[in-house]
Write a protein that holds these residues in place. Structure first.
Motif, PDB file in Angstrom:
ATOM      1  N   HIS A  34       0.832  -1.206   0.000  1.00 43.04           N
ATOM      2  CA  HIS A  34       0.000   0.000   0.000  1.00 43.04           C
ATOM      3  C   HIS A  34       0.867   1.258   0.000  1.00 43.04           C
ATOM      4  O   HIS A  34       0.574   2.231  -0.705  1.00 43.04           O
ATOM      5  CB  HIS A  34      -0.903  -0.011   1.233  1.00 43.04           C
ATOM      6  CG  HIS A  34      -1.734   1.224   1.382  1.00 43.04           C
ATOM      7  ND1 HIS A  34      -2.865   1.473   0.621  1.00 43.04           N
ATOM      8  CD2 HIS A  34      -1.596   2.308   2.197  1.00 43.04           C
ATOM      9  CE1 HIS A  34      -3.376   2.632   0.966  1.00 43.04           C
ATOM     10  NE2 HIS A  34      -2.632   3.164   1.913  1.00 43.04           N
ATOM     11  N   HIS A  35       1.941   1.245   0.780  1.00 43.18           N
ATOM     12  CA  HIS A  35       2.840   2.410   0.837  1.00 43.18           C
ATOM     13  C   HIS A  35       3.526   2.632  -0.510  1.00 43.18           C
ATOM     14  O   HIS A  35       3.696   3.785  -0.950  1.00 43.18           O
ATOM     15  CB  HIS A  35       3.880   2.183   1.936  1.00 43.18           C
ATOM     16  CG  HIS A  35       4.881   3.286   2.050  1.00 43.18           C
ATOM     17  ND1 HIS A  35       4.574   4.526   2.572  1.00 43.18           N
ATOM     18  CD2 HIS A  35       6.202   3.352   1.688  1.00 43.18           C
ATOM     19  CE1 HIS A  35       5.650   5.303   2.536  1.00 43.18           C
ATOM     20  NE2 HIS A  35       6.643   4.619   2.007  1.00 43.18           N
ATOM     21  N   LEU A  36       3.898   1.568  -1.186  1.00 43.58           N
ATOM     22  CA  LEU A  36       4.572   1.706  -2.471  1.00 43.58           C
ATOM     23  C   LEU A  36       3.617   2.186  -3.562  1.00 43.58           C
ATOM     24  O   LEU A  36       4.003   2.974  -4.431  1.00 43.58           O
ATOM     25  CB  LEU A  36       5.191   0.358  -2.878  1.00 43.58           C
ATOM     26  CG  LEU A  36       6.354  -0.147  -2.013  1.00 43.58           C
ATOM     27  CD1 LEU A  36       6.761  -1.553  -2.442  1.00 43.58           C
ATOM     28  CD2 LEU A  36       7.549   0.792  -2.094  1.00 43.58           C
ATOM     29  N   VAL A  37       2.374   1.712  -3.506  1.00 43.01           N
ATOM     30  CA  VAL A  37       1.402   2.099  -4.531  1.00 43.01           C
ATOM     31  C   VAL A  37       1.160   3.604  -4.510  1.00 43.01           C
ATOM     32  O   VAL A  37       0.919   4.221  -5.554  1.00 43.01           O
ATOM     33  CB  VAL A  37       0.084   1.325  -4.320  1.00 43.01           C
ATOM     34  CG1 VAL A  37      -1.029   1.891  -5.204  1.00 43.01           C
ATOM     35  CG2 VAL A  37       0.286  -0.145  -4.633  1.00 43.01           C
ATOM     36  N   LEU A  38       1.244   4.217  -3.338  1.00 45.71           N
ATOM     37  CA  LEU A  38       0.981   5.650  -3.222  1.00 45.71           C
ATOM     38  C   LEU A  38       1.983   6.499  -3.996  1.00 45.71           C
ATOM     39  O   LEU A  38       1.710   7.672  -4.278  1.00 45.71           O
ATOM     40  CB  LEU A  38       0.997   6.062  -1.746  1.00 45.71           C
ATOM     41  CG  LEU A  38      -0.088   5.449  -0.856  1.00 45.71           C
ATOM     42  CD1 LEU A  38       0.082   5.911   0.569  1.00 45.71           C
ATOM     43  CD2 LEU A  38      -1.473   5.811  -1.378  1.00 45.71           C
ATOM     44  N   THR A  39       3.137   5.950  -4.331  1.00 47.74           N
ATOM     45  CA  THR A  39       4.169   6.710  -5.027  1.00 47.74           C
ATOM     46  C   THR A  39       4.148   6.502  -6.540  1.00 47.74           C
ATOM     47  O   THR A  39       4.953   7.111  -7.244  1.00 47.74           O
ATOM     48  CB  THR A  39       5.559   6.341  -4.493  1.00 47.74           C
ATOM     49  OG1 THR A  39       5.771   4.931  -4.666  1.00 47.74           O
ATOM     50  CG2 THR A  39       5.677   6.672  -3.019  1.00 47.74           C
TER      51      THR A  39
END
Length: 235
Positions: free
Chosen positions: A21-26
């Motif tokens: 989820h954290h990676l998708v935000l970028t």
């Protein structure tokens, strides 16, 4: 032992899902890069592997008719947590697919300025076969193939969720929590109130001494004023 294994798998799945989820935000931001897309691919594949293992363990446990009532309730709580985690993973995968499609890393671009410089066929062929050109083609192929693979994996996760609901019927609203809603907040508030009472108890002697000192000071001040008035009249 099976319950502890399920808890360990679910904990690892939660961490992988949170990382994904954290990676998708970028994706699509200034931090987007080839390395990010590769890390996204590895993370979602790891999450899917953990999800498959956790589903197998939980399904086998919940379909065991010899399971005790207490253990069944615990596995049902784990099942609900696992279902929620899988829903979040599917939503993030769909978001990554949409963002990856909207922001391709190596989209074909037309030159905006024609310099007029041209070369022979041999020179053009040499530049086309340069190492940089080959690397660019490989990265573009990875981008396209990864989006296709991601689209297929989104469907697989959706099928997994549907298959779970068909094999194990555990409605989420029937699973009871271990403690009442807001129990942690109530316990924290109770601890704070106890601390406040003890603090107030400790401060009460200090408040009494301050009041006594203020009274004595006022009496002394009144006596001094009276003496001053007497001295003024006598003089």
């Amino acid at each position: 032992m099976a319950r502890e294994e399920c808890k360990a798998l679910l904990d690892a799945l939660n961490k992988a899902t949170a990382c994904y989820h954290h990676l998708v935000l970028t994706v699509g931001s200034s931090a987007d890069s080839q390395n990010l897309r590769e890390e996204l691919q590895k993370t979602r594949q790891k999450a899917q592997e953990l999800a498959v293992a956790a589903r197998a363990q939980l399904t086998a446990a919940l379909r065991d008719r010899g399971l005790g009532a207490e253990e069944r309730a615990e596995f049902e709580r784990l099942w609900v947590a696992f279902s929620g985690c899988l829903d979040l993973l599917e939503a993030d995968m769909r978001r990554a697919l949409a963002l990856g499609t909207a922001f391709p890393l190596h989209a074909p671009r037309r030159p905006l300025v024609h310099t007029g410089v041209t070369g022979g066929a041999a020179g053009i062929a040499a530049r086309a076969l340069s190492v940089r050109s080959l690397r660019h083609e490989a990265e573009r192929d990875f981008d396209v193939n990864d989006l296709r693979e991601l689209e297929r994996e989104v469907l697989q996760v959706g099928e997994m969720i549907h298959d779970m609901e068909m094999k194990v019927n555990v409605p989420r609203w029937t699973v009871q929590a271990r403690q009442a809603a807001g129990a942690e907040l109530l316990s924290s508030a109770g601890a704070s109130s106890v601390g406040g009472v003890s603090t107030e108890g400790r401060r009460r002697p200090c408040d009494l001494s301050k009041a006594l000192a203020a009274t004595v000071f006022s009496a002394v001040l009144l006596v001094a004023v009276a003496l001053a008035v007497c001295v003024a009249k006598l003089s």
